[in-house]
Write a protein that holds these residues in place. Structure first.
Motif, PDB file in Angstrom:
ATOM      1  N   CYS A 428     -86.606  22.246 -36.128  1.00 43.50           N
ATOM      2  CA  CYS A 428     -87.901  21.859 -36.684  1.00 43.50           C
ATOM      3  C   CYS A 428     -88.165  22.760 -37.885  1.00 43.50           C
ATOM      4  N   CYS A 431     -90.790  25.296 -36.526  1.00 37.41           N
ATOM      5  CA  CYS A 431     -90.491  26.139 -35.355  1.00 37.41           C
ATOM      6  C   CYS A 431     -89.059  26.661 -35.335  1.00 37.41           C
ATOM      7  N   CYS A 467     -90.177  17.463 -32.601  1.00 41.49           N
ATOM      8  CA  CYS A 467     -90.077  18.829 -32.091  1.00 41.49           C
ATOM      9  C   CYS A 467     -90.839  18.940 -30.764  1.00 41.49           C
TER      10      CYS A 467
HETATM   11 ZN   LIG Z   1     -91.913  22.377 -34.308  1.00 40.10          ZN
END
Ligand SMILES: [Zn+2]
Ligand SMILES: [Zn+2]
Length: 876
Positions: A428, A431, A467
């Motif tokens: 992601c 992230c 995600c």
């Molecule tokens: Zn994410």
């Protein structure tokens, strides 16, 4: 050629019946079955002879254990992911999945035809999402335990195909792409690693407890882990500051005459920035080149030896490996062979700083002296032992500290290929890498697309995902796992193959593990066995299993060769198992394999060996099916002889089966069969004795030749399967049997020899006279005499009464005092020969008498010795 039984009909009949009755299934409720396991096959298409051997070993052993009363777990499955399936699919214009499933069907059928008794309800297939989801689950558990790491590592890269290549896809010394012949480059990619190095000490120390493993495999694992005790120490490199080296020989630091850096070392790279000669060298050097020729370039810089303050030249050299130690070394040509070679080539000084402990002279200008010894030319350390000097120098040099180093590396599991377990990670933008949650497993493979690169990379739809953490756009990891992940825990899955909540129920695994007997090829001595040990230990620490070691006993089977070389498709020297099974039967193939050599050894496939195995089965078949139903009056001595031989064969074969030395067990069975043939043809057999012998013989063969054994077991009137029958047991004490057999064999041999020497074609009578009891007494005294045999024997009052004869025998004993024979007790000797007399009678067609010395004429009796009766052959 005419055969005594139709193997095809017999074999398929019993295979059907075993299936119908589920003979080889082990219930989950069993407490602790004997776990017998062959390394599961890679699904390559057909069974080859190596498979047949491997699986016959475990099959025979599990059948033996089952007949011994054990519950036996003997499962099979398919190691079915991997690059070859992708290649095969491409060649055949299909997809890896269909190709693999076809292979499995073929191999499963082949195994059934060979009569392997597997618990098919526990079959596992690693390319099945029901299996590989647990690889993903384990990856998560390892990640939670901080045993997973993502970092950059080198891969092979084809610039033309724009794809990563496996090592197997890089061809020849020129390292060309297998597909387009473009020279392969190296690229750095982020990859996933399992931290095997965290377990290096445990894995090493655990080897000590693996006493059921071959010493060679244990040694290979030790070397692979390669733990070395040593020290790190810093040398100050001019303009570049301190550079750390690792050495196991800090005691030789006074002999360091140059310093060397691997071409990849950051300091070497930094020197290259200002030094064209160094830069050119680094560009030209091929880190993978497999030559013994050592090359290097002088940087013109110096390094300071921290022990002496001396300035020594700094080289960049290809014999320093970037991934060994720190990628830099202090070179001590006087005491290290590689350093010596380089010093000679570059005309660098060679200095002796260690001398042999025994005071011998060595000339280090000729060759490096690599042993420990006593320090010389080392300032204040002279006279110290190497070990003491290492400790002292470690304490005295400021930058030095003790360090344990390992050859073992973390396990890189990323493969840029399609046919493997998807690594359960998404990327992601916000992230970073995020693990796919347990609930979303398995991450299943998308449909295969044929592309030069990684098909997962081309599966755009599959790649796009969300995600799990922020719900934003993310893309899937397109690398798959090394297939060694699949095989690193499959033995646990067999204990609980249908579990949909966990890879296995820890309670079941704990009850059934470890594997009691594991069998597979020596080529797996390191990676598969080490990864399995690593995973099991990690699972133990996580609380999923109690036992840290997965395999208690290990056998690595040898090769099946043809005319001295390994069978291989590329050499075209392959004997097809299918053809042998068709022509001779599975039992024959199995029997030949197991008779030819003990499992560890290589052996040559031979047509005559196969033929002889088949003939033996025919003999046994006739022996049982043509046995007399009505017999006359039998001779109790003969019956007893046969009965004892049956017991002895059973006792010996049982021990051999325990040891997996099937060849010896089978040679007992052969011996028993020929005795029973003679018993039927040359004597009047006692019905019970004969039936017992036949029933024992059939059971001794059942582990190796299970189909014909079932057929004959039924023929002998038994209900149920021989596969489930009780293993035979001796009814008598046969502990002296080796001596009995040797006595009979030697005596028969002596008779033959006498007839030969005396040129007697047709002896009328054979007199066999056993030695008198007093000689046995004398032999016993000689055995305990502790050197003085004459004294011990002639000091005995009873023996003195035998006068000259005793003195003469005592002299014989004195002469052979070092090698006195083991013999039976006198009365036993007499009885054994009595029972065996029929064999001599039958062989020479002569009357045979067994006599005690006191009943025999003196001139004959005087020649008898314990264990060696006197023999007189009379002509017509
Ligand atoms: Zn994410
Ligand atoms: Zn290419």
């Amino acid at each position: 050629m005419a055969r005594d039984f139709q193997h095809t009909a017999v074999e398929s009949k019993w295979q059907d019946r075993w299936d119908d009755e589920n003979v080889y299934h082990v219930e989950d409720a069993e407490v602790d079955p004997t776990y017998v396991l062959a390394m599961f096959p890679y699904t390559s298409g057909n069974l080859h002879m190596g498979h047949v051997r491997n699986y016959t070993i475990t099959d025979a052993y599990s059948r033996f254990r089952r007949m011994q009363g054990d519950d036996v777990l003997h499962p099979i499955g398919w190691d079915s992911f991997g690059l070859p399936a992708e290649n095969a699919a491409e060649e055949r214009d299909t997809n890896p999945r269909d190709w693999t499933l076809d292979c499995i069907d073929t191999m499963r059928e082949g195994m059934r035809d060979l009569g392997f008794g597997y618990d098919w309800e526990r079959e596992i297939t690693t390319c099945d999402p029901d299996y590989y989801r647990w690889n993903q689950w384990l990856f998560r558990r390892f990640h939670e335990e901080d045993l997973v790491e993502r970092r950059a590592a080198d891969v092979n890269w084809c610039p033309s195909c724009e794809t990563v290549l496996a090592d197997e896809q890089v061809e020849g010394d020129d390292e060309l792409c297998w597909r387009c012949d473009t020279p392969v480059e190296t690229r750095e990619l982020d990859q996933w690693f399992l931290k095997t190095t965290e377990y290096a000490d445990e894995l090493l120390d655990g080897i000590d407890d693996l006493d059921g493993w071959p010493a060679s495999v244990r040694e290979m694992q030790r070397n692979w882990i390669g733990r070395q005790e040593g020290a790190t120490v810093e040398f100050d490199v001019e303009d570049h500051g301190p550079v750390e080296v690792f050495t196991t020989r800090l005691d030789t630091i006074h002999g360091a005459t140059f310093f060397a850096l691997a071409p990849e070392h950051p300091v070497a790279q930094s020197i290259a920035e200002d030094d064209d000669a160094v830069a050119d060298y680094i560009d030209a050097v091929d880190p993978d080149a497999d030559t013994d020729e050592k090359t290097g370039v002088d940087t013109g810089l110096t390094a300071t030896n921290p022990a002496t303050g001396e300035q020594i030249p700094v080289y960049v050299a290809d014999f320093v490996l970037a991934d060994v130690g720190t990628g830099a070394l202090m070179a001590v040509p006087g005491h290290d062979e590689r350093d010596h070679e380089f010093a000679v080539k570059k005309d660098l000084p060679i200095k002796q700083v260690v001398a042999p402990e025994d005071g011998d002279d060595v000339d280090v200008s000729e060759a490096a002296y690599g042993e420990d010894g006593v320090l010389v030319n080392s300032d204040g350390y002279d006279g110290m032992s190497s070990a003491a000097a290492r400790e002292a120098l470690e304490a005295d040099i400021e930058s030095a500290s003790h360090e344990t180093n390992y050859r073992l590396r973390d396990w890189g599991i990323s493969r840029q290929r399609y046919w493997g377990t998807p690594i359960p990670v998404v990327y992601c933008d916000d992230c970073g890498p995020v693990l796919v949650p347990d609930d979303d497993l398995p991450v299943e493979l998308p449909e295969f697309v044929n592309t030069t690169g990684n098909p997962l990379d081309a599966a755009d739809e599959w790649k796009q995902t969300t995600c799990p953490e922020c719900g934003g756009d993310a893309r899937r990891e397109t690398d798959t796992m090394d297939t060694f992940v699949d095989s690193s825990w499959y033995f646990l899955r067999y204990t609980d193959p249908h579990n949909t909540d966990m890879p296995f129920d820890p309670e079941r695994a704990n009850a059934w593990m470890p594997v009691d007997q594991y069998v597979g090829g020596i080529e797996h001595a390191v990676m598969h066995l080490l990864y399995s040990r690593f995973v099991t230990r990690a699972l133990e620490d996580m609380g999923y299993v109690d036992e840290p070691e997965p395999f208690e006993n290990l056998v690595t089977q040898g090769m099946v060769r043809l005319d001295g070389s390994k069978m291989s498709k590329s050499k075209g020297n392959v004997v097809s198992p299918e053809r042998i099974v068709e022509e001779y039967g599975a039992d024959t193939a199995r029997l030949f394999m197991m008779s030819a050599a003990q499992p560890e050894r290589d052996f040559d496939w031979s047509a005559s060996g196969v033929e002889s195995a088949r003939e033996f089965l025919d003999t046994v078949y006739r022996l049982v099916t043509e046995r007399p139903t009505e017999t006359g009056e039998s001779d109790p001595d003969v019956d007893e002889y046969v009965a004892r031989e049956v017991d002895a064969a059973v006792a010996t074969a049982t021990d051999e089966y325990e040891d997996l030395t099937f060849n010896n067990a089978l040679s007992e069975a052969r011996g028993l069969a020929s005795l029973l043939v003679r018993y039927q043809s040359d004597a009047t057999p006692d019905r019970d004795t004969l039936e017992r012998g036949l029933s024992a013989l059939v059971r001794l063969l059942a582990p190796v030749a299970p189909h014909v054994a079932e057929e004959l077991w039924a023929e002998l009137g038994h209900d149920g399967f021989v596969a489930e029958a009780a293993w035979p047991e001796p009814e008598r004490d046969v502990s002296d049997h080796d001596l009995e057999r040797a006595l009979v064999e030697n005596t028969r041999e002596d008779v033959r020899h006498i007839c030969d020497v005396a040129d007697i074609d047709d002896p009328a009578a054979v007199e066999i006279v056993v030695a008198p009891e007093w000689m046995h007494t004398a032999l016993d005294l000689a055995r305990d005499a502790d050197g003085n045999v004459m004294g011990a024997v002639m000091g005995d009052e009873d023996l003195q009464q035998h006068g000259d004869a005793a003195a003469s025998y005592a002299r014989d004993l004195q002469e052979s005092a070092e090698a006195l024979p083991d013999v039976l007790a006198p009365e036993e000797e007499y009885e054994v020969l009595e029972r065996a007399a029929w064999l001599v009678e039958d062989e020479f067609d002569a009357d045979v008498s067994i006599e005690r010395a006191e009943d025999a004429p003196d001139d004959v009796a005087s020649k008898a010795r314990p264990g060696r009766p006197a023999i007189q052959v009379h002509e017509e």
